[in-house]
Motif scaffolding. Structure first.
Motif, mmCIF file in Angstrom:
data_model
loop_
_atom_site.group_PDB
_atom_site.id
_atom_site.type_symbol
_atom_site.label_atom_id
_atom_site.label_comp_id
_atom_site.label_asym_id
_atom_site.label_seq_id
_atom_site.Cartn_x
_atom_site.Cartn_y
_atom_site.Cartn_z
ATOM 1 N N VAL A 40 1.810 -23.366 -10.012
ATOM 2 C CA VAL A 40 1.280 -23.955 -8.780
ATOM 3 C C VAL A 40 0.451 -22.903 -8.049
ATOM 4 C CG1 VAL A 40 1.904 -25.044 -6.590
ATOM 5 C CG2 VAL A 40 3.297 -25.456 -8.596
ATOM 6 N N HIS A 41 -0.654 -23.331 -7.467
ATOM 7 C CA HIS A 41 -1.528 -22.443 -6.696
ATOM 8 C C HIS A 41 -1.608 -22.969 -5.264
ATOM 9 C CE1 HIS A 41 -2.859 -20.870 -10.587
ATOM 10 N NE2 HIS A 41 -2.909 -22.138 -10.979
ATOM 11 N N PHE A 42 -1.513 -22.052 -4.316
ATOM 12 C CA PHE A 42 -1.633 -22.403 -2.905
ATOM 13 C C PHE A 42 -2.837 -21.696 -2.303
ATOM 14 C CE2 PHE A 42 2.911 -22.887 -3.745
ATOM 15 C CZ PHE A 42 3.156 -24.137 -3.208
ATOM 16 N N GLY A 43 -3.548 -22.396 -1.442
ATOM 17 C CA GLY A 43 -4.637 -21.795 -0.685
ATOM 18 C C GLY A 43 -4.368 -21.975 0.791
ATOM 19 N N ILE A 44 -4.773 -20.989 1.584
ATOM 20 C CA ILE A 44 -4.696 -21.131 3.032
ATOM 21 C C ILE A 44 -6.130 -21.258 3.533
ATOM 22 C CG2 ILE A 44 -4.581 -18.630 3.523
ATOM 23 C CD1 ILE A 44 -2.578 -19.453 5.835
ATOM 24 N N PHE A 45 -6.360 -22.241 4.378
ATOM 25 C CA PHE A 45 -7.706 -22.611 4.800
ATOM 26 C C PHE A 45 -7.859 -22.537 6.310
ATOM 27 C CE2 PHE A 45 -7.061 -24.499 0.719
ATOM 28 C CZ PHE A 45 -8.310 -24.532 0.108
ATOM 29 N N GLY A 47 -10.094 -24.556 8.493
ATOM 30 C CA GLY A 47 -10.947 -25.729 8.311
ATOM 31 C C GLY A 47 -11.084 -25.993 6.815
ATOM 32 N N GLU A 48 -12.321 -25.979 6.324
ATOM 33 C CA GLU A 48 -12.578 -26.197 4.895
ATOM 34 C C GLU A 48 -12.738 -24.887 4.129
ATOM 35 O OE1 GLU A 48 -12.629 -29.314 3.352
ATOM 36 O OE2 GLU A 48 -11.823 -29.863 5.319
ATOM 37 N N LYS A 49 -12.743 -23.749 4.844
ATOM 38 C CA LYS A 49 -13.002 -22.457 4.203
ATOM 39 C C LYS A 49 -11.709 -21.813 3.728
ATOM 40 C CE LYS A 49 -15.494 -18.129 4.587
ATOM 41 N NZ LYS A 49 -15.227 -17.885 3.184
ATOM 42 N N ILE A 50 -11.682 -21.471 2.444
ATOM 43 C CA ILE A 50 -10.494 -20.817 1.880
ATOM 44 C C ILE A 50 -10.444 -19.365 2.373
ATOM 45 C CG2 ILE A 50 -11.608 -20.077 -0.279
ATOM 46 C CD1 ILE A 50 -8.853 -20.958 -1.632
ATOM 47 N N ALA A 51 -9.257 -18.938 2.803
ATOM 48 C CA ALA A 51 -9.086 -17.588 3.347
ATOM 49 C C ALA A 51 -8.169 -16.730 2.493
ATOM 50 C CB ALA A 51 -8.534 -17.679 4.773
ATOM 51 N N GLY A 52 -7.259 -17.376 1.751
ATOM 52 C CA GLY A 52 -6.315 -16.620 0.938
ATOM 53 C C GLY A 52 -5.650 -17.517 -0.085
ATOM 54 N N ILE A 53 -4.997 -16.884 -1.058
ATOM 55 C CA ILE A 53 -4.376 -17.618 -2.158
ATOM 56 C C ILE A 53 -3.119 -16.918 -2.656
ATOM 57 C CG2 ILE A 53 -6.445 -18.766 -3.065
ATOM 58 C CD1 ILE A 53 -5.865 -16.013 -5.105
ATOM 59 N N VAL A 54 -2.274 -17.696 -3.311
ATOM 60 C CA VAL A 54 -1.149 -17.157 -4.072
ATOM 61 C C VAL A 54 -0.845 -18.156 -5.184
ATOM 62 C CG1 VAL A 54 0.712 -18.169 -2.668
ATOM 63 C CG2 VAL A 54 1.139 -16.069 -3.969
ATOM 64 N N SER A 55 -0.439 -17.643 -6.335
ATOM 65 C CA SER A 55 -0.072 -18.483 -7.464
ATOM 66 C C SER A 55 1.394 -18.247 -7.802
ATOM 67 C CB SER A 55 -0.946 -18.154 -8.682
ATOM 68 O OG SER A 55 -2.314 -18.397 -8.381
ATOM 69 N N VAL A 56 2.079 -19.322 -8.214
ATOM 70 C CA VAL A 56 3.498 -19.275 -8.540
ATOM 71 C C VAL A 56 3.669 -19.691 -10.000
ATOM 72 C CG1 VAL A 56 5.789 -20.195 -8.003
ATOM 73 C CG2 VAL A 56 4.118 -19.872 -6.163
ATOM 74 N N PHE A 57 4.191 -18.782 -10.805
ATOM 75 C CA PHE A 57 4.414 -19.015 -12.226
ATOM 76 C C PHE A 57 5.912 -19.053 -12.495
ATOM 77 C CE2 PHE A 57 0.273 -17.208 -11.880
ATOM 78 C CZ PHE A 57 -0.472 -17.633 -12.972
ATOM 79 N N GLU A 58 6.351 -19.991 -13.324
ATOM 80 C CA GLU A 58 7.744 -19.962 -13.757
ATOM 81 C C GLU A 58 7.788 -18.954 -14.898
ATOM 82 O OE1 GLU A 58 11.378 -22.876 -15.117
ATOM 83 O OE2 GLU A 58 9.624 -23.765 -14.157
ATOM 84 N N ALA A 59 8.285 -17.752 -14.594
ATOM 85 C CA ALA A 59 8.292 -16.648 -15.567
ATOM 86 C C ALA A 59 9.423 -15.698 -15.209
ATOM 87 C CB ALA A 59 6.955 -15.910 -15.536
ATOM 88 N N ALA A 60 9.971 -15.050 -16.230
ATOM 89 C CA ALA A 60 11.115 -14.161 -16.020
ATOM 90 C C ALA A 60 10.745 -12.719 -16.366
ATOM 91 C CB ALA A 60 12.291 -14.606 -16.882
ATOM 92 N N THR A 61 11.402 -11.803 -15.680
ATOM 93 C CA THR A 61 11.348 -10.386 -16.023
ATOM 94 C C THR A 61 12.731 -9.980 -16.526
ATOM 95 O OG1 THR A 61 11.069 -8.119 -15.230
ATOM 96 C CG2 THR A 61 11.799 -9.724 -13.599
ATOM 97 N N PRO A 62 12.797 -9.172 -17.560
ATOM 98 C CA PRO A 62 14.114 -8.727 -18.049
ATOM 99 C C PRO A 62 14.827 -7.791 -17.074
ATOM 100 C CG PRO A 62 12.337 -7.660 -19.275
ATOM 101 C CD PRO A 62 11.693 -8.693 -18.389
ATOM 102 N N LEU A 63 14.156 -7.378 -16.013
ATOM 103 C CA LEU A 63 14.780 -6.495 -15.032
ATOM 104 C C LEU A 63 15.792 -7.229 -14.149
ATOM 105 C CD1 LEU A 63 11.605 -4.524 -13.860
ATOM 106 C CD2 LEU A 63 13.433 -3.690 -15.356
#
Length: 145
Positions: A40-45, A47-63
């Motif tokens: 899933v990808h999220f954008g913060i806007f 108005g209509e102008k994108i200002a920032g983003i973050v992406s969420v991946f279902e993924a694991a780290t062995p740590l």
């Protein structure tokens, strides 16, 4: 007034390129797994102008021991919108999504300059620092979902 909404992966490129991949080809903005149904990808806007983003991946780290882990990737805010709390709003939106998806842990590779930002939000470093390609030193940071 800012709004956060889910966006397609290609819309993230408008922020990924100038903030995370300056001077690189647009293809460098494509992350493996960007278009998986579980991503899933999220954008913060403003108005209509994108200002920032973050992406969420279902993924694991062995740590980490948790079974259902999610990785944040491509967290970025355009220079002209930085220092306005937008990054924190994006991370909180991602955290809410992960909670509703049954996530047990959230982790990511943080650039060295971003460690303080994430520390204030309750994330901790795990493991040793490492160099990621030509991008620089990173730390794995995490918290329970």
């Amino acid at each position: 007034m800012y709004s956060i909404k889910q966006i397609p992966s290609k819309e993230t490129f408008a922020v990924r390129l100038p903030v995370l991949r300056p001077g690189k080809p647009i293809e460098s903005c494509i992350f493996e797994g960007d278009d998986l149904p579980s991503t899933v990808h999220f954008g913060i806007f403003e108005g209509e102008k994108i200002a920032g983003i973050v992406s969420v991946f279902e993924a694991a780290t062995p740590l980490l021991p948790q079974q259902k882990q999610f990785q944040l990737r491509g967290m970025a805010v355009l220079d002209s919108y930085q220092k306005k709390g937008l990054g924190e709003k994006l991370v909180k939106a991602a955290e809410e999504y992960i909670k509703t998806a049954g996530g047990e842990a959230i982790w990511f590779n943080a650039r060295e300059i971003a460690v303080g930002f994430y520390d204030k939000m309750g994330y901790k470093i795990i493991g040793n620092p490492f160099t990621l390609g030509d991008i620089g030193i990173h730390h794995v940071m995490y918290r329970e979902a």
